[in-house]
Scaffold this active site. Structure first.
Site, short mmCIF file in Angstrom:
data_model
loop_
_atom_site.label_atom_id
_atom_site.label_comp_id
_atom_site.label_asym_id
_atom_site.label_seq_id
_atom_site.Cartn_x
_atom_site.Cartn_y
_atom_site.Cartn_z
CD GLU A 162 5.71 -7.48 -3.26
OE1 GLU A 162 5.39 -8.53 -2.65
OE2 GLU A 162 5.71 -6.35 -2.72
CB ALA A 163 9.36 -10.53 -1.20
CG HIS A 204 -6.54 -3.26 10.84
ND1 HIS A 204 -7.76 -2.87 11.38
CD2 HIS A 204 -6.78 -3.56 9.54
CE1 HIS A 204 -8.69 -2.93 10.45
NE2 HIS A 204 -8.13 -3.34 9.32
CB SER A 221 -0.93 -0.02 1.22
OG SER A 221 -1.83 -1.09 1.14
CB ALA A 222 3.64 2.45 2.08
#
Length: 533
Positions: free
Chosen positions: A34-35, A473, A13-14
Protein backbone atom coordinates in the site's frame (compact mmCIF):
# COMPACT_ATOMS: atom_id res chain seq x y z
CA UNK A 1 15.28 -9.95 -2.23
CA UNK A 2 11.90 -11.21 -1.00
CA UNK A 3 9.97 -13.93 -2.80
CA UNK A 4 6.28 -14.75 -2.26
CA UNK A 5 3.49 -16.50 -4.14
CA UNK A 6 1.20 -13.50 -4.65
CA UNK A 7 1.98 -9.79 -4.74
CA UNK A 8 -1.08 -7.55 -4.36
CA UNK A 9 -0.52 -3.90 -5.30
CA UNK A 10 -2.96 -1.63 -3.48
CA UNK A 11 -4.71 -2.25 -0.16
CA UNK A 12 -7.98 -0.68 -1.24
CA UNK A 13 -11.48 -2.08 -1.56
CA UNK A 14 -10.28 -4.94 -3.80
CA UNK A 15 -6.82 -5.48 -2.34
CA UNK A 16 -7.98 -6.07 1.23
CA UNK A 17 -10.51 -8.67 0.06
CA UNK A 18 -7.85 -10.45 -2.02
CA UNK A 19 -5.38 -10.43 0.85
CA UNK A 20 -7.92 -12.14 3.07
CA UNK A 21 -9.02 -14.78 0.57
CA UNK A 22 -5.62 -15.65 -0.93
CA UNK A 23 -3.94 -15.98 2.46
CA UNK A 24 -6.69 -18.26 3.81
CA UNK A 25 -4.60 -21.17 2.53
CA UNK A 26 -1.48 -21.22 4.73
CA UNK A 27 0.50 -22.61 1.80
CA UNK A 28 0.18 -19.27 -0.03
CA UNK A 29 2.68 -16.58 0.88
CA UNK A 30 0.98 -13.23 0.21
CA UNK A 31 2.32 -9.68 0.38
CA UNK A 32 0.04 -6.62 0.23
CA UNK A 33 1.68 -3.34 -0.80
CA UNK A 34 0.00 0.00 0.00
CA UNK A 35 1.46 3.32 -1.11
CA UNK A 36 -0.53 5.15 1.56
CA UNK A 37 -0.36 4.73 5.30
CA UNK A 38 -2.45 3.19 8.05
CA UNK A 39 -6.14 3.86 8.63
CA UNK A 40 -5.63 5.21 12.15
CA UNK A 41 -6.80 8.72 11.26
CA UNK A 42 -9.28 9.55 14.07
CA UNK A 43 -12.04 10.69 11.70
CA UNK A 44 -12.13 7.50 9.62
CA UNK A 45 -14.29 5.52 12.06
CA UNK A 46 -16.85 8.32 12.44
CA UNK A 47 -19.35 8.29 9.55
CA UNK A 48 -20.27 11.93 10.16
CA UNK A 49 -16.63 13.01 9.89
CA UNK A 50 -16.58 11.96 6.22
CA UNK A 51 -16.12 15.56 5.06
CA UNK A 52 -12.98 15.98 7.16
CA UNK A 53 -11.03 13.32 5.24
CA UNK A 54 -10.68 15.24 1.98
CA UNK A 55 -7.28 16.75 1.16
CA UNK A 56 -5.64 15.14 4.16
CA UNK A 57 -2.90 12.52 4.46
CA UNK A 58 -5.48 9.81 3.62
CA UNK A 59 -6.48 11.36 0.27
CA UNK A 60 -4.53 11.34 -3.01
CA UNK A 61 -6.48 14.51 -3.89
CA UNK A 62 -6.19 14.28 -7.66
CA UNK A 63 -7.53 16.91 -10.06
CA UNK A 64 -8.73 16.51 -13.61
CA UNK A 65 -7.35 18.43 -16.52
CA UNK A 66 -9.41 21.58 -17.31
CA UNK A 67 -12.80 20.44 -18.61
CA UNK A 68 -13.65 22.17 -21.86
CA UNK A 69 -17.38 21.56 -21.53
CA UNK A 70 -17.59 22.42 -17.81
CA UNK A 71 -16.54 26.08 -17.93
CA UNK A 72 -12.92 24.92 -18.12
CA UNK A 73 -13.06 23.88 -14.47
CA UNK A 74 -10.62 21.38 -12.96
CA UNK A 75 -12.70 18.80 -11.12
CA UNK A 76 -11.49 17.49 -7.77
CA UNK A 77 -11.02 13.69 -7.73
CA UNK A 78 -10.50 12.32 -4.20
CA UNK A 79 -9.05 8.82 -3.78
CA UNK A 80 -8.37 6.95 -0.56
CA UNK A 81 -4.70 6.83 0.43
CA UNK A 82 -4.66 4.38 3.34
CA UNK A 83 -5.47 0.80 4.20
CA UNK A 84 -8.96 0.24 2.86
CA UNK A 85 -8.48 2.72 0.01
CA UNK A 86 -11.67 4.49 -0.97
CA UNK A 87 -13.74 2.34 1.40
CA UNK A 88 -11.87 4.21 4.14
CA UNK A 89 -12.88 7.65 2.84
CA UNK A 90 -16.15 7.17 0.91
CA UNK A 91 -19.76 7.96 1.87
CA UNK A 92 -20.33 4.28 2.78
CA UNK A 93 -23.30 3.73 0.43
CA UNK A 94 -23.84 0.05 -0.36
CA UNK A 95 -25.24 -0.20 -3.89
CA UNK A 96 -24.81 -3.15 -6.25
CA UNK A 97 -26.13 -1.63 -9.48
CA UNK A 98 -28.57 -3.14 -11.94
CA UNK A 99 -29.02 -6.67 -13.29
CA UNK A 100 -28.64 -5.24 -16.81
CA UNK A 101 -25.16 -3.90 -15.96
CA UNK A 102 -23.69 -7.34 -15.44
CA UNK A 103 -25.72 -9.05 -18.16
CA UNK A 104 -24.31 -6.33 -20.43
CA UNK A 105 -20.75 -7.24 -19.42
CA UNK A 106 -21.45 -10.86 -20.33
CA UNK A 107 -22.97 -9.85 -23.68
CA UNK A 108 -19.65 -8.17 -24.50
CA UNK A 109 -18.03 -11.60 -24.35
CA UNK A 110 -17.10 -11.77 -20.66
CA UNK A 111 -18.27 -15.22 -19.62
CA UNK A 112 -19.27 -15.63 -15.99
CA UNK A 113 -19.96 -11.95 -15.35
CA UNK A 114 -23.74 -11.98 -15.89
CA UNK A 115 -25.91 -11.00 -12.93
CA UNK A 116 -26.85 -14.53 -11.88
CA UNK A 117 -23.16 -15.47 -11.85
CA UNK A 118 -21.97 -12.49 -9.78
CA UNK A 119 -24.84 -12.37 -7.26
CA UNK A 120 -23.30 -15.17 -5.13
CA UNK A 121 -20.13 -13.07 -4.79
CA UNK A 122 -22.08 -10.05 -3.55
CA UNK A 123 -23.70 -12.34 -1.02
CA UNK A 124 -20.46 -14.06 -0.03
CA UNK A 125 -19.11 -10.82 1.48
CA UNK A 126 -22.27 -9.66 3.13
CA UNK A 127 -23.72 -9.67 6.58
CA UNK A 128 -26.92 -7.67 6.19
CA UNK A 129 -28.31 -6.56 9.50
CA UNK A 130 -31.82 -5.71 8.33
CA UNK A 131 -32.79 -7.52 5.10
CA UNK A 132 -33.34 -11.27 4.95
CA UNK A 133 -34.15 -12.33 1.40
CA UNK A 134 -32.82 -14.53 -1.43
CA UNK A 135 -30.71 -11.53 -2.53
CA UNK A 136 -28.92 -11.02 0.77
CA UNK A 137 -27.01 -13.05 3.29
CA UNK A 138 -25.89 -13.08 6.88
CA UNK A 139 -22.54 -14.25 8.17
CA UNK A 140 -20.25 -12.50 5.68
CA UNK A 141 -17.38 -10.26 6.71
CA UNK A 142 -18.83 -6.97 5.44
CA UNK A 143 -21.50 -5.49 7.69
CA UNK A 144 -24.34 -3.73 5.83
CA UNK A 145 -27.18 -1.89 7.54
CA UNK A 146 -29.75 0.86 7.36
CA UNK A 147 -28.76 3.81 9.49
CA UNK A 148 -31.27 3.60 12.35
CA UNK A 149 -29.31 5.50 15.00
CA UNK A 150 -30.17 8.91 13.58
CA UNK A 151 -32.69 10.11 11.01
CA UNK A 152 -33.74 13.57 9.95
CA UNK A 153 -37.37 14.38 9.12
CA UNK A 154 -36.19 15.60 5.72
CA UNK A 155 -35.44 12.07 4.47
CA UNK A 156 -38.95 10.85 5.25
CA UNK A 157 -40.34 13.83 3.37
CA UNK A 158 -38.13 12.89 0.43
CA UNK A 159 -39.48 9.34 0.35
CA UNK A 160 -43.08 10.57 0.52
CA UNK A 161 -42.46 13.14 -2.21
CA UNK A 162 -40.81 10.54 -4.44
CA UNK A 163 -43.84 8.27 -4.10
CA UNK A 164 -46.18 11.16 -4.93
CA UNK A 165 -44.11 11.94 -8.02
CA UNK A 166 -44.29 8.41 -9.39
CA UNK A 167 -41.11 6.91 -7.88
CA UNK A 168 -42.58 4.37 -5.46
CA UNK A 169 -40.83 3.38 -2.27
CA UNK A 170 -38.97 0.07 -2.27
CA UNK A 171 -37.73 -2.02 0.60
CA UNK A 172 -34.56 -3.08 -1.23
CA UNK A 173 -32.93 -1.46 -4.26
CA UNK A 174 -30.30 -4.24 -4.08
CA UNK A 175 -32.97 -6.91 -4.46
CA UNK A 176 -35.18 -8.16 -7.29
CA UNK A 177 -35.75 -4.66 -8.72
CA UNK A 178 -33.52 -1.60 -8.43
CA UNK A 179 -36.24 0.92 -9.33
CA UNK A 180 -37.67 2.94 -6.47
CA UNK A 181 -36.83 5.17 -3.53
CA UNK A 182 -35.53 3.96 -0.18
CA UNK A 183 -33.30 4.67 2.74
CA UNK A 184 -29.68 4.00 1.86
CA UNK A 185 -27.96 0.77 2.83
CA UNK A 186 -24.55 1.54 4.32
CA UNK A 187 -21.31 -0.21 5.21
CA UNK A 188 -21.74 0.94 8.80
CA UNK A 189 -21.64 -1.25 11.90
CA UNK A 190 -22.69 -0.06 15.35
CA UNK A 191 -22.42 3.56 14.25
CA UNK A 192 -18.89 3.12 12.84
CA UNK A 193 -17.51 2.89 9.30
CA UNK A 194 -16.92 -0.63 7.94
CA UNK A 195 -14.09 -0.32 5.43
CA UNK A 196 -12.59 -3.34 3.72
CA UNK A 197 -9.56 -2.87 5.97
CA UNK A 198 -11.82 -3.22 9.00
CA UNK A 199 -13.92 -6.05 7.61
CA UNK A 200 -11.41 -8.15 5.65
CA UNK A 201 -7.82 -7.21 6.48
CA UNK A 202 -7.53 -6.55 10.21
CA UNK A 203 -9.12 -9.86 11.29
CA UNK A 204 -6.37 -11.78 9.44
CA UNK A 205 -3.28 -9.69 10.14
CA UNK A 206 -2.12 -12.42 12.51
CA UNK A 207 -1.64 -14.90 9.68
CA UNK A 208 2.07 -15.71 9.36
CA UNK A 209 1.76 -16.09 5.57
CA UNK A 210 0.40 -12.54 5.08
CA UNK A 211 2.66 -9.47 5.04
CA UNK A 212 1.27 -5.94 4.79
CA UNK A 213 3.60 -3.08 3.89
CA UNK A 214 2.42 0.55 4.01
CA UNK A 215 4.18 3.56 2.45
CA UNK A 216 5.31 1.09 -0.21
CA UNK A 217 5.32 2.82 -3.59
CA UNK A 218 5.56 0.32 -6.44
CA UNK A 219 7.82 1.76 -9.13
CA UNK A 220 7.15 -0.81 -11.84
CA UNK A 221 6.15 -4.39 -12.53
CA UNK A 222 9.06 -6.58 -13.57
CA UNK A 223 8.55 -8.40 -16.87
CA UNK A 224 10.65 -11.18 -18.33
CA UNK A 225 9.67 -12.62 -21.72
CA UNK A 226 6.00 -11.55 -21.45
CA UNK A 227 5.71 -12.79 -17.89
CA UNK A 228 5.30 -10.71 -14.71
CA UNK A 229 7.92 -11.93 -12.28
CA UNK A 230 7.74 -9.35 -9.49
CA UNK A 231 7.82 -5.67 -8.64
CA UNK A 232 10.26 -2.95 -7.78
CA UNK A 233 9.02 -1.10 -4.70
CA UNK A 234 10.32 1.95 -2.87
CA UNK A 235 10.09 2.30 0.90
CA UNK A 236 11.72 5.12 2.86
CA UNK A 237 13.83 6.11 -0.14
CA UNK A 238 15.15 2.58 -0.53
CA UNK A 239 14.20 0.44 -3.52
CA UNK A 240 13.84 -3.31 -3.24
CA UNK A 241 12.71 -6.13 -5.48
CA UNK A 242 9.95 -8.56 -4.55
CA UNK A 243 9.54 -11.66 -6.69
CA UNK A 244 6.24 -13.47 -7.34
CA UNK A 245 6.24 -17.23 -7.73
CA UNK A 246 2.63 -17.26 -8.97
CA UNK A 247 1.09 -13.87 -9.77
CA UNK A 248 1.30 -10.11 -9.54
CA UNK A 249 -2.15 -8.59 -8.95
CA UNK A 250 -2.72 -4.88 -9.61
CA UNK A 251 -5.50 -3.45 -7.42
CA UNK A 252 -4.50 0.20 -7.35
CA UNK A 253 -7.72 1.68 -8.72
CA UNK A 254 -8.90 3.26 -11.96
CA UNK A 255 -6.21 5.97 -11.91
CA UNK A 256 -3.17 4.21 -10.47
CA UNK A 257 -3.61 0.77 -12.09
CA UNK A 258 -3.27 2.04 -15.68
CA UNK A 259 -0.50 4.39 -14.58
CA UNK A 260 1.49 1.47 -13.18
CA UNK A 261 0.97 -0.64 -16.29
CA UNK A 262 2.19 2.25 -18.44
CA UNK A 263 5.24 2.82 -16.23
CA UNK A 264 6.01 -0.88 -16.65
CA UNK A 265 5.93 -0.70 -20.44
CA UNK A 266 2.41 -2.04 -21.01
CA UNK A 267 0.26 0.28 -23.12
CA UNK A 268 0.17 2.24 -26.35
CA UNK A 269 3.65 2.15 -27.86
CA UNK A 270 3.80 5.74 -29.18
CA UNK A 271 2.55 7.16 -25.87
CA UNK A 272 5.16 5.20 -23.92
CA UNK A 273 7.99 6.26 -26.22
CA UNK A 274 7.07 9.92 -25.67
CA UNK A 275 8.15 9.41 -22.05
CA UNK A 276 11.22 7.35 -22.84
CA UNK A 277 9.63 4.08 -21.74
CA UNK A 278 10.32 0.93 -23.74
CA UNK A 279 7.10 -0.75 -24.83
CA UNK A 280 7.21 -4.35 -23.60
CA UNK A 281 3.66 -5.27 -24.50
CA UNK A 282 1.48 -3.07 -26.70
CA UNK A 283 -2.05 -2.78 -25.31
CA UNK A 284 -3.55 0.46 -26.64
CA UNK A 285 -6.54 0.31 -24.28
CA UNK A 286 -4.53 0.90 -21.11
CA UNK A 287 -5.85 4.13 -19.57
CA UNK A 288 -8.66 4.54 -22.09
CA UNK A 289 -12.44 4.12 -21.52
CA UNK A 290 -12.51 6.26 -18.34
CA UNK A 291 -16.08 6.72 -17.05
CA UNK A 292 -17.50 8.36 -13.93
CA UNK A 293 -20.83 9.39 -12.47
CA UNK A 294 -21.72 13.07 -12.12
CA UNK A 295 -24.15 14.96 -9.87
CA UNK A 296 -25.09 18.49 -8.80
CA UNK A 297 -27.28 20.23 -6.25
CA UNK A 298 -30.98 20.98 -6.21
CA UNK A 299 -31.26 22.47 -2.72
CA UNK A 300 -33.57 24.14 -0.23
CA UNK A 301 -33.21 25.79 3.15
CA UNK A 302 -35.40 24.58 6.01
CA UNK A 303 -37.47 26.22 8.72
CA UNK A 304 -36.03 23.79 11.29
CA UNK A 305 -32.50 23.11 12.47
CA UNK A 306 -33.01 19.38 12.00
CA UNK A 307 -30.31 18.51 9.45
CA UNK A 308 -26.52 18.46 9.34
CA UNK A 309 -25.49 22.01 8.42
CA UNK A 310 -25.78 23.33 11.96
CA UNK A 311 -23.71 20.40 13.30
CA UNK A 312 -20.68 22.08 11.65
CA UNK A 313 -20.81 24.82 14.32
CA UNK A 314 -18.44 24.23 17.25
CA UNK A 315 -20.96 23.66 20.06
CA UNK A 316 -23.36 21.33 18.18
CA UNK A 317 -20.34 19.48 16.82
CA UNK A 318 -18.97 19.03 20.34
CA UNK A 319 -22.27 17.59 21.60
CA UNK A 320 -22.60 15.33 18.55
CA UNK A 321 -19.06 14.04 19.10
CA UNK A 322 -19.80 13.39 22.77
CA UNK A 323 -22.98 11.53 21.87
CA UNK A 324 -21.10 9.40 19.35
CA UNK A 325 -18.31 8.60 21.83
CA UNK A 326 -20.70 7.62 24.63
CA UNK A 327 -23.55 5.86 22.82
CA UNK A 328 -22.64 5.60 19.10
CA UNK A 329 -25.84 7.49 18.32
CA UNK A 330 -26.70 10.89 16.90
CA UNK A 331 -25.82 12.82 13.72
CA UNK A 332 -22.24 11.54 13.51
CA UNK A 333 -23.49 7.96 12.96
CA UNK A 334 -24.49 8.83 9.40
CA UNK A 335 -22.48 10.21 6.51
CA UNK A 336 -23.68 12.98 4.21
CA UNK A 337 -26.44 10.83 2.68
CA UNK A 338 -29.71 9.44 3.98
CA UNK A 339 -31.95 8.28 1.16
CA UNK A 340 -31.83 7.41 -2.52
CA UNK A 341 -34.01 6.88 -5.58
CA UNK A 342 -33.34 4.93 -8.78
CA UNK A 343 -35.46 5.32 -11.90
CA UNK A 344 -35.47 5.93 -15.64
CA UNK A 345 -35.98 9.63 -16.23
CA UNK A 346 -38.15 9.04 -19.33
CA UNK A 347 -40.06 5.87 -18.47
CA UNK A 348 -40.11 4.28 -15.03
CA UNK A 349 -40.68 0.84 -16.57
CA UNK A 350 -37.38 0.99 -18.46
CA UNK A 351 -33.81 0.35 -17.29
CA UNK A 352 -32.58 2.62 -14.49
CA UNK A 353 -30.47 5.52 -15.79
CA UNK A 354 -30.86 8.11 -13.01
CA UNK A 355 -30.16 8.25 -9.28
CA UNK A 356 -31.17 10.80 -6.67
CA UNK A 357 -28.77 11.03 -3.75
CA UNK A 358 -30.62 12.73 -0.89
CA UNK A 359 -28.54 14.66 1.66
CA UNK A 360 -29.90 16.36 4.81
CA UNK A 361 -27.67 19.39 4.23
CA UNK A 362 -27.15 22.02 1.55
CA UNK A 363 -24.16 23.90 0.11
CA UNK A 364 -25.75 27.33 -0.11
CA UNK A 365 -27.12 29.42 -2.94
CA UNK A 366 -23.94 30.61 -4.67
CA UNK A 367 -20.84 28.91 -6.03
CA UNK A 368 -18.34 30.29 -3.52
CA UNK A 369 -18.57 27.28 -1.19
CA UNK A 370 -16.07 24.44 -1.11
CA UNK A 371 -17.98 21.17 -1.07
CA UNK A 372 -14.88 19.45 0.39
CA UNK A 373 -14.36 21.90 3.23
CA UNK A 374 -17.33 21.66 5.57
CA UNK A 375 -16.37 24.91 7.28
CA UNK A 376 -17.38 26.84 4.15
CA UNK A 377 -20.96 25.53 4.21
CA UNK A 378 -23.85 27.58 5.67
CA UNK A 379 -24.99 26.90 9.23
CA UNK A 380 -28.68 27.22 8.37
CA UNK A 381 -30.10 23.73 7.86
CA UNK A 382 -31.61 22.47 4.65
CA UNK A 383 -31.54 19.53 2.27
CA UNK A 384 -30.39 18.61 -1.21
CA UNK A 385 -31.42 16.25 -3.98
CA UNK A 386 -28.43 15.41 -6.15
CA UNK A 387 -29.56 14.33 -9.64
CA UNK A 388 -26.99 11.77 -10.75
CA UNK A 389 -26.00 10.60 -14.23
CA UNK A 390 -25.63 6.82 -14.09
CA UNK A 391 -24.94 5.78 -17.68
CA UNK A 392 -22.65 8.46 -19.14
CA UNK A 393 -21.81 8.45 -22.83
CA UNK A 394 -18.66 10.57 -22.45
CA UNK A 395 -15.35 8.72 -22.24
CA UNK A 396 -11.99 9.94 -20.99
CA UNK A 397 -8.50 8.63 -20.38
CA UNK A 398 -5.68 8.37 -17.86
CA UNK A 399 -2.18 9.11 -19.20
CA UNK A 400 1.31 9.51 -17.82
CA UNK A 401 2.41 12.99 -16.84
CA UNK A 402 6.00 11.78 -16.92
CA UNK A 403 7.96 8.61 -16.11
CA UNK A 404 8.27 9.40 -12.40
CA UNK A 405 6.18 6.85 -10.41
CA UNK A 406 5.45 9.45 -7.71
CA UNK A 407 3.91 11.93 -10.15
CA UNK A 408 0.14 12.06 -10.34
CA UNK A 409 -1.30 10.71 -13.59
CA UNK A 410 -2.86 13.08 -16.11
CA UNK A 411 -6.60 12.55 -15.83
CA UNK A 412 -8.80 13.73 -18.71
CA UNK A 413 -12.41 12.62 -18.13
CA UNK A 414 -13.88 14.68 -21.04
CA UNK A 415 -17.03 15.39 -19.04
CA UNK A 416 -19.97 16.44 -21.25
CA UNK A 417 -17.98 15.78 -24.42
CA UNK A 418 -21.19 13.96 -25.33
CA UNK A 419 -23.98 16.53 -25.06
CA UNK A 420 -26.47 13.79 -24.18
CA UNK A 421 -24.94 13.65 -20.68
CA UNK A 422 -25.69 17.31 -20.00
CA UNK A 423 -29.19 17.05 -21.46
CA UNK A 424 -29.87 14.03 -19.24
CA UNK A 425 -28.83 15.92 -16.11
CA UNK A 426 -31.08 18.85 -17.06
CA UNK A 427 -34.02 16.47 -17.35
CA UNK A 428 -33.11 14.78 -14.05
CA UNK A 429 -32.80 18.18 -12.34
CA UNK A 430 -36.30 19.15 -13.40
CA UNK A 431 -37.57 15.91 -11.88
CA UNK A 432 -35.68 16.66 -8.65
CA UNK A 433 -37.24 20.12 -8.48
CA UNK A 434 -40.67 18.55 -9.02
CA UNK A 435 -40.05 16.17 -6.10
CA UNK A 436 -38.87 19.02 -3.89
CA UNK A 437 -42.07 20.98 -4.54
CA UNK A 438 -44.44 18.20 -3.38
CA UNK A 439 -46.51 18.79 -0.26
CA UNK A 440 -44.48 16.32 1.82
CA UNK A 441 -41.78 19.02 2.02
CA UNK A 442 -44.23 21.82 2.92
CA UNK A 443 -43.54 21.70 6.68
CA UNK A 444 -39.79 22.01 6.07
CA UNK A 445 -39.21 23.97 2.86
CA UNK A 446 -38.22 27.55 3.56
CA UNK A 447 -36.84 28.46 0.14
CA UNK A 448 -35.49 26.62 -2.87
CA UNK A 449 -32.04 28.13 -3.42
CA UNK A 450 -30.49 25.94 -6.13
CA UNK A 451 -30.68 26.21 -9.02
CA UNK A 452 -30.85 29.99 -8.74
CA UNK A 453 -32.72 30.10 -12.05
CA UNK A 454 -34.79 27.23 -13.43
CA UNK A 455 -36.66 29.17 -16.09
CA UNK A 456 -34.90 27.66 -19.10
CA UNK A 457 -32.71 24.78 -20.20
CA UNK A 458 -29.86 27.26 -20.67
CA UNK A 459 -30.19 28.37 -17.05
CA UNK A 460 -30.17 24.74 -15.91
CA UNK A 461 -27.10 24.04 -18.06
CA UNK A 462 -25.21 26.97 -16.56
CA UNK A 463 -26.05 25.86 -13.02
CA UNK A 464 -24.83 22.36 -13.83
CA UNK A 465 -21.56 23.58 -15.36
CA UNK A 466 -20.93 25.79 -12.33
CA UNK A 467 -21.59 23.12 -9.71
CA UNK A 468 -21.29 19.61 -11.15
CA UNK A 469 -18.92 17.22 -9.39
CA UNK A 470 -18.05 13.57 -9.81
CA UNK A 471 -19.43 10.96 -7.42
CA UNK A 472 -15.88 9.55 -7.15
CA UNK A 473 -16.70 6.43 -9.17
CA UNK A 474 -13.96 6.26 -11.83
CA UNK A 475 -13.93 2.96 -13.71
CA UNK A 476 -13.03 1.31 -16.98
CA UNK A 477 -9.37 2.18 -17.62
CA UNK A 478 -8.17 -1.46 -17.85
CA UNK A 479 -11.36 -2.82 -19.28
CA UNK A 480 -12.30 -6.47 -19.47
CA UNK A 481 -13.04 -7.93 -22.88
CA UNK A 482 -11.75 -9.47 -26.09
CA UNK A 483 -11.66 -6.46 -28.45
CA UNK A 484 -8.50 -4.57 -29.40
CA UNK A 485 -8.99 -1.99 -26.62
CA UNK A 486 -9.47 -4.58 -23.87
CA UNK A 487 -6.72 -4.86 -21.27
CA UNK A 488 -7.78 -7.98 -19.37
CA UNK A 489 -9.75 -11.10 -20.28
CA UNK A 490 -12.75 -12.46 -18.39
CA UNK A 491 -10.36 -14.10 -15.91
CA UNK A 492 -8.91 -10.60 -15.30
CA UNK A 493 -5.56 -11.70 -16.76
CA UNK A 494 -3.71 -8.98 -18.65
CA UNK A 495 -3.75 -9.90 -22.32
CA UNK A 496 -0.50 -11.43 -23.57
CA UNK A 497 1.25 -11.13 -20.19
CA UNK A 498 1.53 -14.24 -18.05
CA UNK A 499 1.20 -14.02 -14.28
CA UNK A 500 -0.40 -10.55 -14.22
CA UNK A 501 -3.98 -9.61 -13.36
CA UNK A 502 -5.88 -6.42 -12.67
CA UNK A 503 -8.58 -6.60 -10.00
CA UNK A 504 -10.41 -3.34 -9.24
CA UNK A 505 -12.90 -0.85 -10.75
CA UNK A 506 -10.69 -0.32 -13.77
CA UNK A 507 -11.76 -3.66 -15.28
CA UNK A 508 -15.40 -2.63 -15.70
CA UNK A 509 -16.12 -2.40 -19.43
CA UNK A 510 -19.11 -0.18 -18.66
CA UNK A 511 -19.90 1.66 -15.46
CA UNK A 512 -22.65 0.21 -13.27
CA UNK A 513 -25.90 2.03 -12.49
CA UNK A 514 -25.04 2.88 -8.91
CA UNK A 515 -22.27 3.56 -6.41
CA UNK A 516 -19.23 1.43 -7.17
CA UNK A 517 -17.78 0.20 -3.87
CA UNK A 518 -19.96 -2.90 -3.52
CA UNK A 519 -19.27 -3.97 -7.13
CA UNK A 520 -15.51 -3.65 -6.56
CA UNK A 521 -15.74 -5.89 -3.50
CA UNK A 522 -17.71 -8.38 -5.61
CA UNK A 523 -15.06 -8.23 -8.35
CA UNK A 524 -12.38 -9.06 -5.77
CA UNK A 525 -14.38 -11.95 -4.33
CA UNK A 526 -14.83 -13.46 -7.80
CA UNK A 527 -11.20 -12.78 -8.72
CA UNK A 528 -9.98 -14.62 -5.63
CA UNK A 529 -11.87 -17.71 -6.77
CA UNK A 530 -10.50 -17.37 -10.31
CA UNK A 531 -6.95 -17.07 -8.98
CA UNK A 532 -7.22 -19.97 -6.53
CA UNK A 533 -8.81 -22.22 -9.13
Amino acid sequence: MTEVDYIIIGAGSAGCVLANRLSADPANQVILLEAGGSDRHPNIKIPGAYGKLFRTAVDWAFWSEPQEHVNNRRIYLPRGKALGGCSTTNAMAYVRGNRADYDGWAELGNAGWDYDSVLPYFMKSEHHEHIHSPYHSQGGLLHVSHSDRFQTPFSQAFLEACAASGIPNTTDYNGAEQNGSARFQFTIKNGQRQSTATAFLKPVLHRPNLTVMTHAQVQRILLEQDKATGVEVKMKQHAQTIKARKEVIVSAGAFHSPQLLLLSGIGEKTALEQHGITCKRELPGVGKNLQDHLFYSVSATAHQQAGLNHVISPLPQFWAALQWLISKKGPLTIGPLEAVAFFNVDDFAQRVDTQFHFAPLHPGAGYDYDLYDMQTLPREDGYTILPSLLLPESRGEVCLRDKNPTSSPRIQPNFFSKEADLLHLIKAGKKALEVMEYSAFDPYRKAIIAPPDSSSDDAWAEHIRNSVETIYHPVGTCKMGQDEMAVVDDQLRVHQVEGLRVVDASIMPRIVAGNTNAPVIMIAEKAADLILQ
